[in-house]
Design a protein around this motif. Structure first.
Motif, PDB file in Angstrom:
ATOM      1  N   ALA A  12     -14.838  -6.369  -6.409  1.00 17.39           N
ATOM      2  CA  ALA A  12     -14.676  -8.700  -5.475  1.00 17.39           C
ATOM      3  C   ALA A  12     -15.894  -9.086  -6.014  1.00 17.39           C
ATOM      4  CB  ALA A  12     -14.926  -8.523  -4.170  1.00 17.39           C
ATOM      5  N   ARG A  13     -16.079  -9.342  -6.626  1.00 15.19           N
ATOM      6  CA  ARG A  13     -16.906 -10.607  -7.190  1.00 15.19           C
ATOM      7  C   ARG A  13     -17.590 -11.387  -6.388  1.00 15.19           C
ATOM      8  NH1 ARG A  13     -18.011 -10.220 -14.003  1.00 15.19           N
ATOM      9  NH2 ARG A  13     -19.751 -12.004 -13.639  1.00 15.19           N
ATOM     10  N   HIS A  14     -19.115 -11.628  -6.410  1.00 17.45           N
ATOM     11  CA  HIS A  14     -19.874 -13.196  -5.954  1.00 17.45           C
ATOM     12  C   HIS A  14     -20.472 -13.302  -7.277  1.00 17.45           C
ATOM     13  CE1 HIS A  14     -21.095 -16.515  -4.207  1.00 17.45           C
ATOM     14  NE2 HIS A  14     -21.986 -15.935  -3.852  1.00 17.45           N
ATOM     15  N   LYS A  15     -20.273 -14.000  -8.329  1.00 21.31           N
ATOM     16  CA  LYS A  15     -21.520 -14.063  -8.594  1.00 21.31           C
ATOM     17  C   LYS A  15     -21.666 -12.587 -10.277  1.00 21.31           C
ATOM     18  CE  LYS A  15     -23.864 -18.090  -6.863  1.00 21.31           C
ATOM     19  NZ  LYS A  15     -24.840 -18.609  -5.801  1.00 21.31           N
ATOM     20  N   LYS A  16     -22.657 -12.434  -9.720  1.00 26.74           N
ATOM     21  CA  LYS A  16     -23.061 -11.322 -10.712  1.00 26.74           C
ATOM     22  C   LYS A  16     -23.272 -10.441 -10.585  1.00 26.74           C
ATOM     23  CE  LYS A  16     -26.518 -13.394 -14.336  1.00 26.74           C
ATOM     24  NZ  LYS A  16     -27.854 -12.864 -14.900  1.00 26.74           N
ATOM     25  N   GLU A  17     -22.905 -10.203  -8.420  1.00 26.59           N
ATOM     26  CA  GLU A  17     -22.385  -8.861  -7.879  1.00 26.59           C
ATOM     27  C   GLU A  17     -21.251  -8.194  -7.628  1.00 26.59           C
ATOM     28  OE1 GLU A  17     -22.978  -7.682  -3.736  1.00 26.59           O
ATOM     29  OE2 GLU A  17     -23.166  -9.079  -3.927  1.00 26.59           O
ATOM     30  N   VAL A  18     -21.065  -7.257  -8.169  1.00 25.18           N
ATOM     31  CA  VAL A  18     -19.664  -6.986  -8.403  1.00 25.18           C
ATOM     32  C   VAL A  18     -19.417  -5.445  -7.162  1.00 25.18           C
ATOM     33  CG1 VAL A  18     -17.600  -5.265  -9.440  1.00 25.18           C
ATOM     34  CG2 VAL A  18     -18.714  -7.333 -10.160  1.00 25.18           C
ATOM     35  N   VAL A  19     -18.123  -5.304  -6.317  1.00 23.79           N
ATOM     36  CA  VAL A  19     -18.820  -4.282  -5.106  1.00 23.79           C
ATOM     37  C   VAL A  19     -16.758  -3.270  -4.838  1.00 23.79           C
ATOM     38  CG1 VAL A  19     -19.846  -5.069  -3.783  1.00 23.79           C
ATOM     39  CG2 VAL A  19     -17.635  -5.428  -3.451  1.00 23.79           C
ATOM     40  N   ARG A  20     -17.132  -2.088  -5.090  1.00 22.93           N
ATOM     41  CA  ARG A  20     -16.057  -1.490  -5.143  1.00 22.93           C
ATOM     42  C   ARG A  20     -15.563  -0.870  -3.642  1.00 22.93           C
ATOM     43  NH1 ARG A  20     -12.020   0.523  -9.942  1.00 22.93           N
ATOM     44  NH2 ARG A  20     -10.149   1.430  -8.831  1.00 22.93           N
ATOM     45  N   VAL A  21     -14.481  -1.315  -3.105  1.00 19.41           N
ATOM     46  CA  VAL A  21     -14.682  -0.493  -1.205  1.00 19.41           C
ATOM     47  C   VAL A  21     -12.855  -0.052  -1.377  1.00 19.41           C
ATOM     48  CG1 VAL A  21     -14.428  -1.137   1.259  1.00 19.41           C
ATOM     49  CG2 VAL A  21     -16.483  -2.179  -0.668  1.00 19.41           C
ATOM     50  N   PRO A  22     -13.391   1.352  -1.006  1.00 20.17           N
ATOM     51  CA  PRO A  22     -12.156   2.411  -0.560  1.00 20.17           C
ATOM     52  C   PRO A  22     -11.282   1.427   0.255  1.00 20.17           C
ATOM     53  CG  PRO A  22     -13.942   3.383   0.317  1.00 20.17           C
ATOM     54  CD  PRO A  22     -14.260   1.968  -0.958  1.00 20.17           C
ATOM     55  N   ALA A  23     -10.480   1.931   0.855  1.00 21.86           N
ATOM     56  CA  ALA A  23      -9.492   1.811   2.186  1.00 21.86           C
ATOM     57  C   ALA A  23     -10.023   2.385   3.075  1.00 21.86           C
ATOM     58  CB  ALA A  23      -7.202   1.798   1.594  1.00 21.86           C
ATOM     59  N   VAL A  24      -9.932   1.027   3.949  1.00 22.07           N
ATOM     60  CA  VAL A  24     -10.651   1.204   5.635  1.00 22.07           C
ATOM     61  C   VAL A  24      -9.023   1.954   6.089  1.00 22.07           C
ATOM     62  CG1 VAL A  24     -11.758   0.845   7.629  1.00 22.07           C
ATOM     63  CG2 VAL A  24     -12.568  -0.113   5.401  1.00 22.07           C
ATOM     64  N   GLY A  25      -9.699   3.486   7.152  1.00 23.99           N
ATOM     65  CA  GLY A  25      -8.400   3.919   7.732  1.00 23.99           C
ATOM     66  C   GLY A  25      -7.592   4.212   7.525  1.00 23.99           C
ATOM     67  N   LYS A  26      -7.105   5.566   8.002  1.00 26.38           N
ATOM     68  CA  LYS A  26      -5.595   5.824   7.978  1.00 26.38           C
ATOM     69  C   LYS A  26      -4.971   5.248   8.323  1.00 26.38           C
ATOM     70  CE  LYS A  26      -7.197   9.779   5.832  1.00 26.38           C
ATOM     71  NZ  LYS A  26      -7.268  11.670   5.937  1.00 26.38           N
ATOM     72  N   THR A  27      -3.693   4.601   7.881  1.00 27.64           N
ATOM     73  CA  THR A  27      -2.366   4.184   9.012  1.00 27.64           C
ATOM     74  C   THR A  27      -1.557   4.565   8.341  1.00 27.64           C
ATOM     75  OG1 THR A  27      -1.682   2.185  10.197  1.00 27.64           O
ATOM     76  CG2 THR A  27      -2.330   1.776   7.538  1.00 27.64           C
ATOM     77  N   ASN A  28      -0.233   4.637   8.891  1.00 24.51           N
ATOM     78  CA  ASN A  28       0.909   4.577   8.727  1.00 24.51           C
ATOM     79  C   ASN A  28       1.984   3.357   8.008  1.00 24.51           C
ATOM     80  OD1 ASN A  28       1.215   7.412   8.351  1.00 24.51           O
ATOM     81  ND2 ASN A  28       1.854   7.708  10.837  1.00 24.51           N
ATOM     82  N   ALA A  29       1.677   2.783   7.246  1.00 29.16           N
ATOM     83  CA  ALA A  29       2.481   1.502   6.927  1.00 29.16           C
ATOM     84  C   ALA A  29       3.960   1.911   7.155  1.00 29.16           C
ATOM     85  CB  ALA A  29       2.586   0.963   4.960  1.00 29.16           C
ATOM     86  N   VAL A  30       4.148   0.729   7.713  1.00 29.68           N
ATOM     87  CA  VAL A  30       5.621   0.501   8.301  1.00 29.68           C
ATOM     88  C   VAL A  30       6.375  -1.172   7.389  1.00 29.68           C
ATOM     89  CG1 VAL A  30       7.614  -0.854  10.590  1.00 29.68           C
ATOM     90  CG2 VAL A  30       5.348   0.886  10.811  1.00 29.68           C
ATOM     91  N   ASP A  31       5.240  -1.908   6.685  1.00 29.86           N
ATOM     92  CA  ASP A  31       5.885  -2.540   5.918  1.00 29.86           C
ATOM     93  C   ASP A  31       4.657  -3.336   5.495  1.00 29.86           C
ATOM     94  OD1 ASP A  31       6.600  -5.166   5.399  1.00 29.86           O
ATOM     95  OD2 ASP A  31       7.000  -6.053   7.623  1.00 29.86           O
ATOM     96  N   ALA A  32       4.866  -3.713   4.671  1.00 27.53           N
ATOM     97  CA  ALA A  32       3.611  -4.109   3.914  1.00 27.53           C
ATOM     98  C   ALA A  32       3.700  -5.820   3.321  1.00 27.53           C
ATOM     99  CB  ALA A  32       3.416  -3.775   2.126  1.00 27.53           C
ATOM    100  N   THR A  33       4.451  -6.620   4.278  1.00 26.82           N
ATOM    101  CA  THR A  33       4.123  -7.819   4.595  1.00 26.82           C
ATOM    102  C   THR A  33       3.151  -8.573   5.941  1.00 26.82           C
ATOM    103  OG1 THR A  33       6.709  -8.246   4.372  1.00 26.82           O
ATOM    104  CG2 THR A  33       5.760 -10.310   5.688  1.00 26.82           C
ATOM    105  N   GLY A  34       2.210  -9.596   5.281  1.00 26.02           N
ATOM    106  CA  GLY A  34       1.164 -10.261   5.168  1.00 26.02           C
ATOM    107  C   GLY A  34      -0.033  -9.103   5.158  1.00 26.02           C
ATOM    108  N   ALA A  35       0.022  -7.839   4.461  1.00 24.35           N
ATOM    109  CA  ALA A  35      -1.341  -7.198   4.297  1.00 24.35           C
ATOM    110  C   ALA A  35      -2.377  -7.748   3.512  1.00 24.35           C
ATOM    111  CB  ALA A  35      -0.998  -5.588   2.915  1.00 24.35           C
ATOM    112  N   GLY A  36      -1.835  -8.465   2.071  1.00 23.73           N
ATOM    113  CA  GLY A  36      -2.940  -9.720   1.040  1.00 23.73           C
ATOM    114  C   GLY A  36      -3.442 -10.156   2.289  1.00 23.73           C
ATOM    115  N   ASP A  37      -2.246 -11.304   3.087  1.00 21.20           N
ATOM    116  CA  ASP A  37      -2.478 -11.745   3.910  1.00 21.20           C
ATOM    117  C   ASP A  37      -3.861 -12.288   4.828  1.00 21.20           C
ATOM    118  OD1 ASP A  37      -0.556 -13.491   2.407  1.00 21.20           O
ATOM    119  OD2 ASP A  37       0.904 -13.025   3.951  1.00 21.20           O
TER     120      ASP A  37
END
Length: 369
Positions: free
Chosen positions: A280-305
């Motif tokens: 992610a970026r805000h103006k000049k700041e850039v951060v890279r953040v790993p995924a949080v928490g381990k979970t079994n993906a049943v359905d990726a629908t809505g993940a980005g939303d």
């Protein structure tokens, strides 16, 4: 520490007295029919697996018929096909209201039919203000969401004959007093999108845009670039595939390159990287953040939303860029634990626990008595 729940004063979610903090633009509200299917069906339907691209009414009927022969067994005696209020913006707004306690509303239209009634009931029960949603004597849009055994989804919405709000029906008053307007890129709704942006900007409302799908970006890249170059988009979300299509033919496709391009046009830019987290970026700041928490993906629908909802919650609450990403990751992770783009009460609790684990306070969520 779990979320703090407070009783909600009795009111109709259609009451427009108080302006929602966050509004969602729904040019054509739709319902999702979500089905777990074997992968072989994907070679029999229009378009590429994994994307989202509109189909005609007859094509939707054919896909629904084909689904019957490809249904996978569902655990715990769940129905093979789940029908809920759907769409990217709907998922984001519903999640913000139900799981984060943010005052939210929707602007747009739905049909005066069974699907429209289902949509209105679902959103109202989640506390979303529906007073700006026009109900028309037409059909409500529908979308078939096919979820393969690995949890990947392929979506085919049918919008051609659906009830839609027209640009001339929007009013500046619809946006007055709100802080954010959430929208999804679509060439088919560009006139309404531009009208909404103009009125929202007149009211000082910030604009959040989701790039929709790699197919939409690929086929209609030029109008998208024009929209971004207008300078009216304050926050843009893209996944890896959408970012790759946006940069097509320009340079090596890396998340860092995509975030730099989006950062030229927007105050905030986010590229989600699935199991690898986000950048992610805000103006000049850039951060890279790993995924949080381990979970079994049943359905990726809505993940980005739901990621977008969590990120917006962070911005509304004044969190840092990194914290916004963490909340987004917690939220996105919560929805993939079950079928469909609506988070269950159990999975909201999972999200609140993940927030606590990462040093963040859980939201205060108001519930009906």
């Amino acid at each position: 520490m779990v979320a703090e729940f407070l009783p909600k004063s009795t009111h109709n979610s259609g009451d427009s007295a108080a302006a929602p903090v966050i509004l969602g633009l729904l040019p054509a509200a739709l319902v999702d029919h979500i089905a777990r299917v074997d992968s072989s069906i994907l070679s029999t339907i229009p378009g590429e697996p994994g994307g989202s691209f509109p189909v005609a009414a007859e094509e939707l009927k054919d896909i629904l018929k084909e689904v019957d022969t490809h249904i996978l067994s569902s655990p715990n005696d769940l129905p093979p096909v789940k029908t809920i209020a759907g769409g990217s913006v709907t998922n984001t707004i519903r999640g913000l209201a139900a799981g984060f306690g943010i005052s939210c509303g929707v602007i747009g239209a739905c049909g005066d039919d069974e699907q429209g009634a289902l949509f209105l009931k679902n959103m109202s029960l989640c506390g979303v203000n529906i007073s700006r949603l026009r109900v028309k004597d037409e059909h409500t849009a529908q979308c078939i969401c096919l979820v393969d055994p690995l949890g990947n989804r392929t979506m085919r919405p049918c919008l051609a004959t659906a009830a839609k709000v027209q640009a001339g029906e929007l009013k500046r008053e619809d946006f007055k007093g709100s802080k954010w307007l959430v929208m999804r890129y679509s060439i088919y709704n560009l006139e309404v999108i531009n009208a909404a942006i103009k009125m929202a900007k007149q009211e000082g409302v910030l604009i959040s845009l989701d790039l929709a799908s790699f197919e939409m970006v690929r086929k209609f890249r030029a109008p998208l670039l024009q929209l971004l170059e207008s300078g009216n988009i304050d926050l843009c979300f893209a996944n890896e595939d959408e970012a790759a299509e946006l940069l097509s033919g320009e340079e090596a496709v890396r998340p860092e390159a995509a975030i730099d391009v989006l950062g030229k046009y927007c105050q905030w830019a986010v590229v989600t990287l699935g199991a690898n987290g986000c950048i992610a970026r805000h103006k000049k700041e850039v951060v890279r953040v790993p995924a949080v928490g381990k979970t079994n993906a049943v359905d990726a629908t809505g993940a980005g939303d739901l990621f977008a909802g969590g990120f917006l919650y962070g911005l509304v609450k004044g969190l840092s860029l990194e914290e916004c990403c963490i909340v987004g990751s917690c939220s996105g992770g919560s929805v993939i634990r079950s079928l469909g783009g609506e988070v269950s009460a159990e999975n909201w609790q999972w999200m609140y626990k993940q927030m606590k684990t990462n040093g963040l306070s859980a939201p205060v969520v108001v519930q009906d008595l």
